[in-house]
Design a protein around this motif. Structure first.
Motif, PDB file in Angstrom:
ATOM      1  N   ILE A  33      49.167   6.296 -14.301  1.00  0.00           N
ATOM      2  CA  ILE A  33      50.557   6.758 -14.278  1.00  0.00           C
ATOM      3  C   ILE A  33      51.456   5.614 -14.759  1.00  0.00           C
ATOM      4  N   ILE A  34      52.131   5.846 -15.870  1.00  0.00           N
ATOM      5  CA  ILE A  34      53.030   4.840 -16.441  1.00  0.00           C
ATOM      6  C   ILE A  34      54.460   5.324 -16.236  1.00  0.00           C
ATOM      7  N   VAL A  35      55.280   4.460 -15.635  1.00  0.00           N
ATOM      8  CA  VAL A  35      56.673   4.806 -15.359  1.00  0.00           C
ATOM      9  C   VAL A  35      57.605   3.791 -16.010  1.00  0.00           C
ATOM     10  N   LYS A  36      58.878   4.174 -16.081  1.00  0.00           N
ATOM     11  CA  LYS A  36      59.888   3.306 -16.683  1.00  0.00           C
ATOM     12  C   LYS A  36      61.040   3.162 -15.706  1.00  0.00           C
ATOM     13  N   ASP A  37      61.516   1.921 -15.538  1.00  0.00           N
ATOM     14  CA  ASP A  37      62.644   1.690 -14.640  1.00  0.00           C
ATOM     15  C   ASP A  37      63.960   1.838 -15.401  1.00  0.00           C
ATOM     16  N   SER A  38      65.079   1.622 -14.707  1.00  0.00           N
ATOM     17  CA  SER A  38      66.398   1.821 -15.316  1.00  0.00           C
ATOM     18  C   SER A  38      66.717   0.796 -16.409  1.00  0.00           C
ATOM     19  N   GLN A  39      66.006  -0.345 -16.425  1.00  0.00           N
ATOM     20  CA  GLN A  39      66.200  -1.346 -17.485  1.00  0.00           C
ATOM     21  C   GLN A  39      65.262  -1.118 -18.677  1.00  0.00           C
ATOM     22  N   GLY A  40      64.453  -0.053 -18.632  1.00  0.00           N
ATOM     23  CA  GLY A  40      63.558   0.260 -19.735  1.00  0.00           C
ATOM     24  C   GLY A  40      62.213  -0.447 -19.673  1.00  0.00           C
ATOM     25  N   ARG A  41      61.887  -1.081 -18.543  1.00  0.00           N
ATOM     26  CA  ARG A  41      60.599  -1.763 -18.389  1.00  0.00           C
ATOM     27  C   ARG A  41      59.546  -0.766 -17.936  1.00  0.00           C
ATOM     28  N   PHE A  42      58.368  -0.847 -18.565  1.00  0.00           N
ATOM     29  CA  PHE A  42      57.264   0.037 -18.217  1.00  0.00           C
ATOM     30  C   PHE A  42      56.349  -0.652 -17.211  1.00  0.00           C
ATOM     31  N   MET A  43      55.776   0.137 -16.313  1.00  0.00           N
ATOM     32  CA  MET A  43      54.822  -0.400 -15.336  1.00  0.00           C
ATOM     33  C   MET A  43      53.927   0.722 -14.836  1.00  0.00           C
ATOM     34  N   PHE A  44      52.814   0.339 -14.211  1.00  0.00           N
ATOM     35  CA  PHE A  44      51.883   1.313 -13.659  1.00  0.00           C
ATOM     36  C   PHE A  44      52.279   1.672 -12.236  1.00  0.00           C
ATOM     37  N   ALA A  45      52.130   2.933 -11.895  1.00  0.00           N
ATOM     38  CA  ALA A  45      52.326   3.415 -10.529  1.00  0.00           C
ATOM     39  C   ALA A  45      50.938   3.651  -9.929  1.00  0.00           C
ATOM     40  N   PRO A  46      50.846   3.679  -8.601  1.00  0.00           N
ATOM     41  CA  PRO A  46      49.536   3.895  -7.978  1.00  0.00           C
ATOM     42  C   PRO A  46      49.006   5.317  -8.226  1.00  0.00           C
ATOM     43  N   ASP A  47      47.693   5.444  -8.157  1.00  0.00           N
ATOM     44  CA  ASP A  47      47.040   6.743  -8.347  1.00  0.00           C
ATOM     45  C   ASP A  47      47.340   7.660  -7.166  1.00  0.00           C
ATOM     46  N   LEU A  48      47.120   8.948  -7.389  1.00  0.00           N
ATOM     47  CA  LEU A  48      47.350   9.957  -6.343  1.00  0.00           C
ATOM     48  C   LEU A  48      46.203  10.958  -6.384  1.00  0.00           C
ATOM     49  N   LYS A  49      45.553  11.146  -5.244  1.00  0.00           N
ATOM     50  CA  LYS A  49      44.441  12.089  -5.168  1.00  0.00           C
ATOM     51  C   LYS A  49      44.753  13.140  -4.106  1.00  0.00           C
ATOM     52  N   ILE A  50      44.681  14.401  -4.512  1.00  0.00           N
ATOM     53  CA  ILE A  50      44.907  15.522  -3.601  1.00  0.00           C
ATOM     54  C   ILE A  50      43.601  16.330  -3.531  1.00  0.00           C
ATOM     55  N   ARG A  51      43.072  16.465  -2.316  1.00  0.00           N
ATOM     56  CA  ARG A  51      41.854  17.266  -2.106  1.00  0.00           C
ATOM     57  C   ARG A  51      42.263  18.615  -1.518  1.00  0.00           C
ATOM     58  N   ILE A  52      41.544  19.641  -1.932  1.00  0.00           N
ATOM     59  CA  ILE A  52      41.799  20.973  -1.413  1.00  0.00           C
ATOM     60  C   ILE A  52      40.786  21.237  -0.308  1.00  0.00           C
ATOM     61  N   GLY A  53      41.305  21.396   0.915  1.00  0.00           N
ATOM     62  CA  GLY A  53      40.441  21.656   2.074  1.00  0.00           C
ATOM     63  C   GLY A  53      40.341  23.148   2.346  1.00  0.00           C
ATOM     64  N   LYS A  54      39.712  23.469   3.452  1.00  0.00           N
ATOM     65  CA  LYS A  54      39.521  24.884   3.810  1.00  0.00           C
ATOM     66  C   LYS A  54      40.649  25.418   4.628  1.00  0.00           C
TER      67      LYS A  54
END
Length: 163
Positions: free
Chosen positions: A142-163
């Motif tokens: 996940i690549i995001v951009k801040d208000s000054q135009g700098r790019f950086m990585f955001a942490p991963d996100l995992k969603i599991r589907i349960g019963k």
């Protein structure tokens, strides 16, 4: 004549030393160097969920329609530039072993790069129709951009589907 060469050499060395010393900056007049940017600690959310959440099927279907939200510890929002989504489907395969059919657990992973959130088109339709308990939605790179135009990585996100 023998004294001329050492005297000339001494004059040249002292002139060179004076030039080198003249090029040194005076104390207290050093140029300021730009401070190194330290990226903030970011949080990635889908709905109210952060990393490694397990949700029921109905909530999983609702989450597909929501955008990824990236914020820092001060709750400042970041715009998503791109991310990858892996839809990991749980399933089974059947294998013939002599006169018996054996059912073996299996998974299938589909991965796509996205530049908009929430997901749209065929991906949204496919996940909505095929999502079931045991499946996983994994948002990464996940690549995001801040208000000054700098790019950086955001942490991963995992969603599991349960019963």
């Amino acid at each position: 004549m023998n004294n001329v060469v050492p005297i000339a050499l001494a004059v040249m060395l002292s002139a060179t030393a004076g030039t080198i010393q003249a090029q040194k900056p005076k104390p207290g007049t050093t140029k300021s160097v730009a401070q190194k940017f330290k990226p903030p600690k970011l949080t990635c959310m889908l709905g109210v969920h952060t990393d490694s959440a397990t949700v029921v099927y109905e909530e999983g279907i609702q989450l597909i329609n929501l955008p990824l939200r990236i914020t820092d510890d001060k709750k400042n929002p970041y715009s998503v530039s791109s991310y990858q989504l892996m839809y990991k489907q749980a399933g089974v395969t059947e294998e013939e072993r002599g006169d018996k059919t054996v059912v073996i657990p299996a998974t299938r992973s589909l991965v796509q790069l996205f530049r908009e959130t929430p997901i749209t088109g065929i991906w949204k339709k496919t996940i909505s129709e095929q999502l079931k308990p045991g499946d996983e939605l994994y948002f990464f790179d996940i690549i995001v951009k801040d208000s000054q135009g700098r790019f950086m990585f955001a942490p991963d996100l995992k969603i599991r589907i349960g019963k």
